[in-house]
Design an enzyme around this catalytic site. Sequence first.
Site, PDB file in Angstrom:
ATOM      1  N   ASP A   1     -21.429  14.098  11.409  1.00 32.36           N
ATOM      2  CA  ASP A   1     -21.958  13.124  12.362  1.00 32.36           C
ATOM      3  C   ASP A   1     -22.882  12.215  11.563  1.00 32.36           C
ATOM      4  OD1 ASP A   1     -22.671  11.863  14.828  1.00 32.36           O
ATOM      5  OD2 ASP A   1     -24.521  13.038  14.834  1.00 32.36           O
TER       6      ASP A   1
ATOM      7  N   ASP B   1     -27.658  16.588  16.143  1.00 33.11           N
ATOM      8  CA  ASP B   1     -26.765  16.016  15.124  1.00 33.11           C
ATOM      9  C   ASP B   1     -25.827  17.073  14.540  1.00 33.11           C
ATOM     10  OD1 ASP B   1     -27.877  13.178  14.912  1.00 33.11           O
ATOM     11  OD2 ASP B   1     -29.670  14.397  14.623  1.00 33.11           O
TER      12      ASP B   1
ATOM     13  N   GLU C   1     -16.862  11.317  12.771  1.00 32.46           N
ATOM     14  CA  GLU C   1     -16.929  10.450  13.940  1.00 32.46           C
ATOM     15  C   GLU C   1     -16.786   8.990  13.504  1.00 32.46           C
ATOM     16  OE1 GLU C   1     -20.544   9.476  16.807  1.00 32.46           O
ATOM     17  OE2 GLU C   1     -19.795  11.508  17.135  1.00 32.46           O
TER      18      GLU C   1
END
Length: 168
Positions: A7, A138, A66
């Site tokens: 992430d 996160d 992502e």
Amino acid sequence: MRILGIDPGSRITGYGVIDSDGVRSVYIGSGCIHVKANQMAEKLGIIFREVDRIVKEHQPEELSVEQVFMSRNAASALKLGHARGAAICAVVNHKLPVSEYSPRTIKQAIVGTGAADKAQVQHMVCRLLRLDDELQSDAADALAAALCHAHTIATLRRFPAGVFRRAR
């Protein structure tokens, strides 16, 4: 298969590592890279080196990351893209395949709705990986990316070769 989820962020980059056979996923490790630098070049160097270290330590076979989403702040999206690029370069340096998923796709795979909030994602990641401790946001998002990839791979394996092309 061992999957590293990332992430990306220019201040905090989350990471998570799982082993998955497509049916069951097992938590290996997770955490956050706290980027304490003022200049963007320094920040990117820290992200690159830390992701490189994580790859050497955990020996993943694939990366799930992502995708950048465009919000109202173009400058933030650009910084996110830089952080993402540094992480991807560190992984590609080890010749690992990279798969990218939109935030909405990841949430859909983990929670069942693309409109899930961070608390819902954290909760479901802990449930899916049978974790008692609460994860930092996160790190949970990175593990969600890894789980999304594991679910996607498992689904694609159910179809005859050539029916779907796997995006890289």
